[in-house]
Design an enzyme around this catalytic site. Structure first.
Site, PDB file in Angstrom:
ATOM      1  N   SER A  61      -2.100  -4.529   1.030  1.00 34.75           N
ATOM      2  CA  SER A  61      -2.070  -3.470   2.052  1.00 34.75           C
ATOM      3  C   SER A  61      -1.617  -4.027   3.388  1.00 34.75           C
ATOM      4  O   SER A  61      -1.201  -3.279   4.260  1.00 34.75           O
ATOM      5  CB  SER A  61      -3.472  -2.895   2.262  1.00 34.75           C
ATOM      6  OG  SER A  61      -3.985  -2.395   1.085  1.00 34.75           O
ATOM      7  N   HIS A 113       3.539  -1.258  -2.762  1.00 32.89           N
ATOM      8  CA  HIS A 113       2.267  -0.773  -2.221  1.00 32.89           C
ATOM      9  C   HIS A 113       1.966   0.599  -2.821  1.00 32.89           C
ATOM     10  O   HIS A 113       2.475   1.613  -2.359  1.00 32.89           O
ATOM     11  CB  HIS A 113       2.377  -0.722  -0.683  1.00 32.89           C
ATOM     12  CG  HIS A 113       1.102  -0.401   0.009  1.00 32.89           C
ATOM     13  ND1 HIS A 113       1.043   0.124   1.280  1.00 32.89           N
ATOM     14  CD2 HIS A 113      -0.189  -0.537  -0.379  1.00 32.89           C
ATOM     15  CE1 HIS A 113      -0.216   0.303   1.634  1.00 32.89           C
ATOM     16  NE2 HIS A 113      -0.982  -0.094   0.640  1.00 32.89           N
ATOM     17  N   GLU A 160       5.240   2.410  -1.566  1.00 37.39           N
ATOM     18  CA  GLU A 160       5.947   1.831  -0.417  1.00 37.39           C
ATOM     19  C   GLU A 160       6.545   0.516  -0.929  1.00 37.39           C
ATOM     20  O   GLU A 160       5.811  -0.401  -1.305  1.00 37.39           O
ATOM     21  CB  GLU A 160       4.897   1.576   0.693  1.00 37.39           C
ATOM     22  CG  GLU A 160       5.443   1.581   2.084  1.00 37.39           C
ATOM     23  CD  GLU A 160       4.352   1.373   3.148  1.00 37.39           C
ATOM     24  OE1 GLU A 160       3.187   1.047   2.815  1.00 37.39           O
ATOM     25  OE2 GLU A 160       4.682   1.514   4.325  1.00 37.39           O
ATOM     26  N   ASN A 197       0.169   1.899   6.859  1.00 35.69           N
ATOM     27  CA  ASN A 197      -1.005   1.505   7.644  1.00 35.69           C
ATOM     28  C   ASN A 197      -0.711   1.338   9.132  1.00 35.69           C
ATOM     29  O   ASN A 197      -1.610   1.463   9.956  1.00 35.69           O
ATOM     30  CB  ASN A 197      -1.611   0.230   7.063  1.00 35.69           C
ATOM     31  CG  ASN A 197      -2.414   0.552   5.821  1.00 35.69           C
ATOM     32  OD1 ASN A 197      -3.088   1.576   5.770  1.00 35.69           O
ATOM     33  ND2 ASN A 197      -2.325  -0.287   4.809  1.00 35.69           N
TER      34      ASN A 197
HETATM   35  N1  LIG Z   1      -8.306   0.094  -2.780  1.00 33.85           N
HETATM   36  C1  LIG Z   1      -7.296   0.681  -2.159  1.00 33.85           C
HETATM   37  O1  LIG Z   1      -7.389   1.837  -1.742  1.00 33.85           O
HETATM   38  C2  LIG Z   1      -5.975  -0.044  -1.985  1.00 33.85           C
HETATM   39  C3  LIG Z   1      -4.831   0.711  -1.705  1.00 33.85           C
HETATM   40  C4  LIG Z   1      -3.599   0.057  -1.627  1.00 33.85           C
HETATM   41  C5  LIG Z   1      -3.533  -1.324  -1.789  1.00 33.85           C
HETATM   42  N2  LIG Z   1      -4.679  -2.025  -2.031  1.00 33.85           N
HETATM   43  C6  LIG Z   1      -4.546  -3.480  -2.233  1.00 33.85           C
HETATM   44  O2  LIG Z   1      -4.678  -3.734  -3.631  1.00 33.85           O
HETATM   45  C7  LIG Z   1      -5.252  -5.028  -3.845  1.00 33.85           C
HETATM   46  C8  LIG Z   1      -6.467  -4.904  -4.734  1.00 33.85           C
HETATM   47  O3  LIG Z   1      -7.404  -4.046  -4.107  1.00 33.85           O
HETATM   48  P1  LIG Z   1      -8.560  -3.323  -4.942  1.00 33.85           P
HETATM   49  O4  LIG Z   1      -9.126  -2.284  -4.052  1.00 33.85           O
HETATM   50  O5  LIG Z   1      -8.077  -2.965  -6.307  1.00 33.85           O
HETATM   51  O6  LIG Z   1      -9.618  -4.538  -5.072  1.00 33.85           O
HETATM   52  P2  LIG Z   1     -10.824  -4.704  -6.103  1.00 33.85           P
HETATM   53  O7  LIG Z   1     -11.843  -5.516  -5.415  1.00 33.85           O
HETATM   54  O8  LIG Z   1     -11.228  -3.385  -6.694  1.00 33.85           O
HETATM   55  O9  LIG Z   1     -10.178  -5.567  -7.310  1.00 33.85           O
HETATM   56  C9  LIG Z   1      -9.706  -6.866  -7.134  1.00 33.85           C
HETATM   57  C10 LIG Z   1      -9.769  -7.584  -8.487  1.00 33.85           C
HETATM   58  O10 LIG Z   1      -9.117  -8.845  -8.329  1.00 33.85           O
HETATM   59  C11 LIG Z   1      -9.784  -9.760  -9.180  1.00 33.85           C
HETATM   60  N3  LIG Z   1      -9.441 -11.144  -8.828  1.00 33.85           N
HETATM   61  C12 LIG Z   1      -9.911 -11.895  -7.799  1.00 33.85           C
HETATM   62  N4  LIG Z   1      -9.364 -13.125  -7.841  1.00 33.85           N
HETATM   63  C13 LIG Z   1      -8.511 -13.151  -8.908  1.00 33.85           C
HETATM   64  C14 LIG Z   1      -7.662 -14.152  -9.475  1.00 33.85           C
HETATM   65  N5  LIG Z   1      -7.573 -15.376  -8.954  1.00 33.85           N
HETATM   66  N6  LIG Z   1      -6.960 -13.826 -10.581  1.00 33.85           N
HETATM   67  C15 LIG Z   1      -7.045 -12.597 -11.130  1.00 33.85           C
HETATM   68  N7  LIG Z   1      -7.854 -11.613 -10.636  1.00 33.85           N
HETATM   69  C16 LIG Z   1      -8.563 -11.890  -9.535  1.00 33.85           C
HETATM   70  C17 LIG Z   1     -11.265  -9.413  -8.989  1.00 33.85           C
HETATM   71  O11 LIG Z   1     -12.049  -9.927 -10.048  1.00 33.85           O
HETATM   72  C18 LIG Z   1     -11.205  -7.876  -8.962  1.00 33.85           C
HETATM   73  O12 LIG Z   1     -11.400  -7.331 -10.258  1.00 33.85           O
HETATM   74  C19 LIG Z   1      -5.536  -5.591  -2.443  1.00 33.85           C
HETATM   75  O13 LIG Z   1      -4.468  -6.418  -2.071  1.00 33.85           O
HETATM   76  C20 LIG Z   1      -5.599  -4.344  -1.564  1.00 33.85           C
HETATM   77  O14 LIG Z   1      -5.217  -4.610  -0.226  1.00 33.85           O
HETATM   78  C21 LIG Z   1      -5.895  -1.429  -2.149  1.00 33.85           C
END
Ligand SMILES: NC(=O)c1ccc[n+]([C@@H]2O[C@H](COP(=O)([O-])OP(=O)(O)OC[C@H]3O[C@@H](n4cnc5c(N)ncnc54)[C@H](O)[C@@H]3O)[C@@H](O)[C@H]2O)c1
Length: 295
Positions: free
Chosen positions: A118, A139, A151, A189
């Site tokens: 993000s 994104h 995005e 963002n």
């Molecule tokens: N949640 C949102 O609304 C949203 C929206 C757009 C983008 N994002 C981006 O998406 C990404 C993930 O966010 P999320 O909300 O799904 O997070 P989340 O916490 O739900 O999931 C993250 C996952 O990554 C795993 N992980 C951590 N280290 C790891 C590794 N070394 N190898 C493999 N897996 C690993 C964790 O175990 C977890 O299951 C982030 O970069 C966030 O900025 C999130």
């Protein structure tokens, strides 16, 4: 380009795996946590059941989608045959740099490497690989199976070909890609977070209350939900961290986070996920209730 590896099986990773598997791609879903992988498959299965109920897909479609997903707990084995790797692991710069070094080492040299970050610089992530021209931002928005936008973010060295392939792939899976360049906050963002911050400052300065601010933006601007409710959904810690990225990246005071937001994060009132933010969140209750503190 049929083999997709998705790294991270959390909120975003399971949605990304879902849409690619449903559009006939072989998906390797990779997470360090076996529990996260099991939960992801369960979530995808439940979301597919919902689509069956609405008669959008059949039971056979569901079975095919699930059979297209193979779980892995190691990056090395999960990216071996990938044409496209999409990283959706926890938002942490050091973690992402370490993951990209590994993907670069183990994925075929022809593979495109995308990140769903993000707020982290695509250019920075690309710089730790030997193929910066093949690194790009994808994104996706939450919830991934429903939200149409991707995005597509070009890093400083991303090639025209990588961008074209990523745009085409996004369209092929039913999304609407929009190309933007790699500057702090990208577009989504950079525009959303200052609006949320301004809503929090307006509350902090007692210009209006929580419900009033959200109602003005819902009824006046036709937003589906107000900025304070949206901030609670996104997580106030996430909002604060993205504002800091904008503040650091542009060095302009207009991105300085409102002191009320900083206080709420320090107090652990992070919005829906902790039960308390601008609203009070009780599991199972649909009615929106302003948090006692802001009444
Ligand atoms: N949640 C949102 O609304 C949203 C929206 C757009 C983008 N994002 C981006 O998406 C990404 C993930 O966010 P999320 O909300 O799904 O997070 P989340 O916490 O739900 O999931 C993250 C996952 O990554 C795993 N992980 C951590 N280290 C790891 C590794 N070394 N190898 C493999 N897996 C690993 C964790 O175990 C977890 O299951 C982030 O970069 C966030 O900025 C999130």
């Amino acid at each position: 380009m049929k083999n997709i590896s998705v790294i991270g099986a959390g909120t975003m990773g399971n949605g990304i795996a879902h849409i690619f598997a449903q559009s006939n791609h072989k998906v390797s879903l990779i997470d360090v946590s076996e529990e996260a992988l099991n939960k992801a498959i369960e979530t995808i299965s439940k979301n597919l059941d919902r689509q069956i109920k609405k008669e959008k897909i059949t039971e056979d479609d569901k079975n095919l989608t699930i059979s297209n997903i193979q779980p892995f707990t190691s990056i090395e084995s999960g990216v071996q045959t990938a044409d496209l790797v999409i990283e959706a692991a926890t938002e942490n710069l050091d973690l992402k740099l370490s993951i990209f070094k590994q993907i670069d080492q183990y994925a075929p040299s022809s593979a495109i490497l995308a990140t769903n970050t993000s707020s982290i610089s695509i250019t920075k992530v690309a710089s730790v690989t030997n193929r910066p021209e093949k690194v790009i931002g994808m994104h996706f928005m939450n919830p991934v199976p429903i939200m149409k936008l991707v995005e597509v973010i070009r890093g400083y060295q991303t090639s025209d070909e990588t961008t074209r392939i990523t745009m085409d792939k996004s369209s092929e899976i039913g999304k609407i890609p929009v190309e933007v360049n790699d500057y702090p906050g990208f577009i989504a963002n950079r525009i959303l977070m200052p609006m949320i911050n301004e809503a929090i400052c307006s509350l902090h300065e007692s210009v209006a209350g929580v419900e009033e601010i959200d109602t003005v933006m819902k009824l006046g601007m036709a937003h589906p939900m107000g900025p304070l409710q949206l901030a609670d959904f996104i997580g106030l810690d996430v909002c604060l961290s993205i504002l800091r990225v904008l503040q650091d990246g542009f060095g302009q005071p207009k991105y300085a986070p409102c002191p009320l937001l900083v206080n709420m994060v320090e107090a652990g009132h992070l919005g829906a996920k902790t039960g308390s933010g601008f609203y009070s969140w009780t599991a199972g209750t649909k009615e929106l209730r302003v948090a006692d503190r802001f009444k």
